[in-house]
Design an enzyme around this catalytic site. Structure first.
Site, PDB file in Angstrom:
ATOM      1  N   HIS A   1       4.206   1.229   1.960  1.00 38.32           N
ATOM      2  CA  HIS A   1       5.326   0.491   1.364  1.00 38.32           C
ATOM      3  C   HIS A   1       5.901   1.259   0.178  1.00 38.32           C
ATOM      4  O   HIS A   1       7.117   1.277  -0.050  1.00 38.32           O
ATOM      5  CB  HIS A   1       4.882  -0.904   0.905  1.00 38.32           C
TER       6      HIS A   1
ATOM      7  N   LYS B   1      -2.833  -2.300   7.208  1.00 40.56           N
ATOM      8  CA  LYS B   1      -3.993  -3.148   6.976  1.00 40.56           C
ATOM      9  C   LYS B   1      -4.814  -3.324   8.256  1.00 40.56           C
ATOM     10  O   LYS B   1      -6.038  -3.273   8.228  1.00 40.56           O
ATOM     11  CB  LYS B   1      -3.520  -4.505   6.468  1.00 40.56           C
TER      12      LYS B   1
ATOM     13  N   HIS C   1      -0.481  -3.165  16.289  1.00 38.00           N
ATOM     14  CA  HIS C   1      -1.639  -3.689  15.557  1.00 38.00           C
ATOM     15  C   HIS C   1      -2.928  -3.707  16.368  1.00 38.00           C
ATOM     16  O   HIS C   1      -3.995  -3.972  15.830  1.00 38.00           O
ATOM     17  CB  HIS C   1      -1.329  -5.090  15.033  1.00 38.00           C
TER      18      HIS C   1
ATOM     19  N   LYS D   1      -1.164   4.959  12.266  1.00 42.41           N
ATOM     20  CA  LYS D   1      -0.226   4.481  11.256  1.00 42.41           C
ATOM     21  C   LYS D   1      -1.008   3.768  10.159  1.00 42.41           C
ATOM     22  O   LYS D   1      -1.838   2.901  10.450  1.00 42.41           O
ATOM     23  CB  LYS D   1       0.763   3.505  11.879  1.00 42.41           C
TER      24      LYS D   1
ATOM     25  N   CYS E   1       3.118 -11.369  18.923  1.00 42.48           N
ATOM     26  CA  CYS E   1       2.250 -10.763  17.903  1.00 42.48           C
ATOM     27  C   CYS E   1       2.653 -11.337  16.555  1.00 42.48           C
ATOM     28  O   CYS E   1       3.785 -11.137  16.107  1.00 42.48           O
ATOM     29  CB  CYS E   1       2.383  -9.240  17.863  1.00 42.48           C
TER      30      CYS E   1
ATOM     31  N   CYS F   1      -1.161  -6.090  21.011  1.00 45.69           N
ATOM     32  CA  CYS F   1      -0.002  -5.506  20.325  1.00 45.69           C
ATOM     33  C   CYS F   1      -0.126  -3.983  20.310  1.00 45.69           C
ATOM     34  O   CYS F   1      -1.172  -3.455  19.929  1.00 45.69           O
ATOM     35  CB  CYS F   1       0.069  -6.037  18.892  1.00 45.69           C
TER      36      CYS F   1
ATOM     37  N   HIS G   1       0.848  -1.197   0.000  1.00 42.53           N
ATOM     38  CA  HIS G   1       0.000   0.000   0.000  1.00 42.53           C
ATOM     39  C   HIS G   1       0.883   1.246   0.000  1.00 42.53           C
ATOM     40  O   HIS G   1       2.109   1.147  -0.146  1.00 42.53           O
ATOM     41  CB  HIS G   1      -0.983  -0.032   1.181  1.00 42.53           C
TER      42      HIS G   1
ATOM     43  N   CYS H   1       3.543  -8.663  13.828  1.00 44.56           N
ATOM     44  CA  CYS H   1       4.899  -8.109  13.957  1.00 44.56           C
ATOM     45  C   CYS H   1       5.949  -9.212  13.871  1.00 44.56           C
ATOM     46  O   CYS H   1       7.121  -8.913  13.680  1.00 44.56           O
ATOM     47  CB  CYS H   1       5.102  -7.421  15.294  1.00 44.56           C
TER      48      CYS H   1
HETATM   49  O1  ME8 Z   1       8.476  -5.192   8.721  1.00 40.14           O
HETATM   50  N1  ME8 Z   1       4.230   4.655   6.871  1.00 40.14           N
HETATM   51  O2  ME8 Z   1       7.775  -5.872   6.645  1.00 40.14           O
HETATM   52  P1  ME8 Z   1       6.452  -4.992   6.427  1.00 40.14           P
HETATM   53  C1  ME8 Z   1       5.500   4.565   6.465  1.00 40.14           C
HETATM   54  N2  ME8 Z   1       9.349  -7.941   6.721  1.00 40.14           N
HETATM   55  N3  ME8 Z   1       6.085   3.426   6.103  1.00 40.14           N
HETATM   56  C2  ME8 Z   1       5.355   2.311   6.142  1.00 40.14           C
HETATM   57  C3  ME8 Z   1       4.006   2.312   6.539  1.00 40.14           C
HETATM   58  C4  ME8 Z   1       3.445   3.567   6.916  1.00 40.14           C
HETATM   59  N4  ME8 Z   1       2.192   3.678   7.303  1.00 40.14           N
HETATM   60  N5  ME8 Z   1       3.538   1.051   6.471  1.00 40.14           N
HETATM   61  C5  ME8 Z   1       4.561   0.284   6.037  1.00 40.14           C
HETATM   62  C6  ME8 Z   1       8.553  -5.922   7.748  1.00 40.14           C
HETATM   63  N6  ME8 Z   1       5.660   1.035   5.833  1.00 40.14           N
HETATM   64  C7  ME8 Z   1       9.664  -6.930   7.654  1.00 40.14           C
HETATM   65  C8  ME8 Z   1      10.947  -6.197   7.274  1.00 40.14           C
HETATM   66  S1  ME8 Z   1      13.550  -6.156   6.708  1.00 40.14           S
HETATM   67  C9  ME8 Z   1      14.851  -7.147   6.970  1.00 40.14           C
HETATM   68  C10 ME8 Z   1      12.154  -7.067   7.206  1.00 40.14           C
HETATM   69  C11 ME8 Z   1       6.964   0.566   5.347  1.00 40.14           C
HETATM   70  O3  ME8 Z   1       5.797  -5.551   5.220  1.00 40.14           O
HETATM   71  C12 ME8 Z   1       8.099   0.954   6.286  1.00 40.14           C
HETATM   72  O4  ME8 Z   1       9.289   0.983   5.562  1.00 40.14           O
HETATM   73  O5  ME8 Z   1       5.678  -4.904   7.690  1.00 40.14           O
HETATM   74  C13 ME8 Z   1       8.146  -0.210   7.237  1.00 40.14           C
HETATM   75  O6  ME8 Z   1       9.383  -0.302   7.907  1.00 40.14           O
HETATM   76  C14 ME8 Z   1       7.920  -1.366   6.288  1.00 40.14           C
HETATM   77  O7  ME8 Z   1       6.968  -0.862   5.338  1.00 40.14           O
HETATM   78  C15 ME8 Z   1       7.397  -2.608   6.999  1.00 40.14           C
HETATM   79  O8  ME8 Z   1       7.023  -3.556   6.044  1.00 40.14           O
END
Ligand code: ME8
Length: 499
Positions: A22, A304, A151, A301, A127, A148, A19, A130
């Site tokens: 990301h 989903k 979440h 934040k 969680c 959490c 979204h 997370c």
């Molecule tokens: O944490 N505002 O993956 P993830 C800003 N797989 N950035 C956001 C956001 C928001 N509302 N929502 C998501 C993971 N992001 C692990 C990471 S790395 C070795 C493993 C971005 O799918 C932001 O960069 O939950 C956040 O750190 C990342 O998506 C988390 O993605």
């Protein structure tokens, strides 16, 4: 001397489509990568998907397919989104890639052989969203149940045998890095982690899961009854992507310049855990860990679980394509302060900056060049506008080199505003020979377009084709250094959004 630049995004959990949040991180990393290529740096850009663990295992179960089928499908979807958004990654890493699985096994074996791993029982609140445990000081109690803090979902009680990584042994090392080394950017985040370590200390952490509970993971190399905890697997993607264990030359070439871009939600993992793992593996720390704040919507934040996501396709549709979407994401990019997205602010930046300041100027100078000079423009550059251009470029480079993309965007817009003012003051449409005036404006447009190229690569290329110039390193072709123009057309770049 050309430098090197290696940039990574977090690897995202592909349990659902990406979204706006990301896209925020990914576009930002893409802008840094494109900027470094533009100034001639040897650049490598890594993104990908984090495919193991309970969260993915459950997402696949829900769909009634195998985890592998599920992640194959989702990785493809991620790639499609990044293609639409024009993300210029060099490798899309998946934690199910064979070279990565080998790296994980090798790395964990190394930790084991170094005596940094031991078996014990673990009990705690988990969680799944997370993929981590929460302690009593961290979780929220809602209706008497632990939830959490991110979440807001109930935590699950987990009690099982596990392997621990001796994180506590790295306390002094981590404190020293956070206190004295320029790794974490902005530094406020280093202070935040320092505060937490000082308050709570550093305890050993579980790095494995019993296979009968979490089967979807890389098998622990020294005990087949366990899978590797997903974060230990995921963090290692950054070294795999740079060639660790498989391409030593590549690793030597890129690792020293690695910049990890992450959201602040995963700061702890990327400082405390990742830095300790690297130290344990005798791999140098990253050059920079660039942290950003959240996009929020209605104060929460975006995510989903909160049910407040803005879809990437909606952004693209509203802002006239990938470039408009990329622009508004970068225009408000923020490291420390959360940004609450409101349609009004985003629309107004799009309308006043992209459509008016930039789009109208391109259109006007293109039309005039065709009408007054048959498209061929050759002249002398205006000195005052040249000064403004130099100043803007200087601010832009400074901002980019300190990872401040939104200030770099502002510097580009400043130049375009100057060019608009110059055009209005010199009135080339009233002159019989407006070569000098139009050339001066075209030079400003060329430079601003070059500066904006990392953010709006598609539109920037379109402007270059229409006005007859190339996007090249602005350090090599500064203001007044493009000889002449053969303007082909005067495109309408961005259509305004009406209320
Ligand atoms: O944490 N505002 O993956 P993830 C800003 N797989 N950035 C956001 C956001 C928001 N509302 N929502 C998501 C993971 N992001 C692990 C990471 S790395 C070795 C493993 C971005 O799918 C932001 O960069 O939950 C956040 O750190 C990342 O998506 C988390 O993605």
């Amino acid at each position: 001397m050309p430098g090197r630049f290696y940039v990574t995004t977090p690897i995202y959990y592909p349990n659902d489509r990406p979204h706006m949040g990301h896209a925020y991180t990914t576009v930002y990393a893409d802008v840094l990568a494109r900027y470094h290529r533009l100034i001639g740096d040897d650049t490598f850009f890594l993104t990908g998907t984090d495919e193991h663990g309970l969260k993915l295992q459950r997402a696949a179960e829900k769909e009634g397919i195998s985890p592998k089928e599920f992640v194959d499908r989702m990785a493809k979807i991620y790639k499609e989104y990044w293609k639409i958004l024009n993300i210029s990654y060099d490798r899309f890493i998946r934690t199910t890639d064979p070279d990565h699985e080998e790296v994980v096994k090798y790395a964990l074996n190394t930790l084991y052989k170094k005596g940094l791993v031991y078996k014990d029982v673990y009990a705690g609140w988990y969680c799944v969203s997370c993929e981590r445990f929460y302690r009593a000081s961290e979780y929220e109690v809602i209706n008497g149940e632990p939830h959490c803090p991110i979440h807001k979902k109930p935590l699950e009680w987990v009690e099982e045998e596990t392997y621990y990584f001796k994180l506590s042994e790295f306390k002094d090392f981590i404190l020293d890095v956070l206190e004295n080394k320029e790794v974490v950017y902005p530094r406020d985040y280093a202070r935040e982690v320092l505060g937490r370590i000082r308050a709570e200390g550093l305890v050993d952490i579980s790095m494995a899961r019993p296979k009968d509970r979490v089967s979807w993971g890389i098998q622990l190399p020294f005990d087949p009854n366990f899978t590797v905890y997903v974060w230990f697997d995921a963090l290692l993607n950054y070294v795999t992507g740079a060639g660790y264990l498989h391409d030593e030359e590549k690793f030597r070439r890129y690792w020293p310049s690695v910049h990890h871009v992450i959201g602040k939600d995963i700061l702890w993992f990327h400082t405390v855990i990742w830095f300790s793992m690297l130290k344990a593996l005798d791999i140098p720390l990253p050059k920079r860990l660039i942290v950003h704040a959240f996009i929020t919507s209605r104060g929460l934040k975006m995510g989903k679980s909160a049910g407040n996501v803005v879809r990437i396709e909606d952004l693209i549709e509203r802002y006239g394509g990938a470039d408009g979407a990329r622009y508004i994401l970068m225009r408000y990019f923020s490291h420390l302060k959360d940004i609450d997205v409101s349609v009004e602010t985003l629309d107004s930046a799009y309308n006043s900056e992209l459509a008016d300041t930039y789009g109208n100027l391109v259109r006007r100078v293109g039309v005039l060049a065709k009408k007054k000079l048959g498209g061929r423009v050759e002249g002398k550059a205006d000195e005052t506008l040249g000064k403004a251009a130099e100043e803007a470029l200087k601010n832009y480079l400074k901002a980019m080199d300190s990872f401040d993309v939104s200030s770099a965007v502002t510097a580009s817009m400043d130049l375009l505003r100057e060019a608009n003012a110059y055009m209005n003051a010199t009135r080339p449409w009233e002159r019989s020979d407006p070569n000098n005036e139009l050339y001066s404006v075209l030079e400003a447009v060329r430079l601003a377009t070059t500066m904006l190229y990392p953010v709006i690569p598609g539109k920037a290329e379109e402007v270059a084709r229409a006005l007859g110039f190339e996007i090249v390193n602005p350090l090599e072709r500064g203001y007044g250094e493009w000889e002449s123009y053969d303007v082909v057309s005067a495109p309408i770049l961005f259509r305004k959004i009406s209320k």
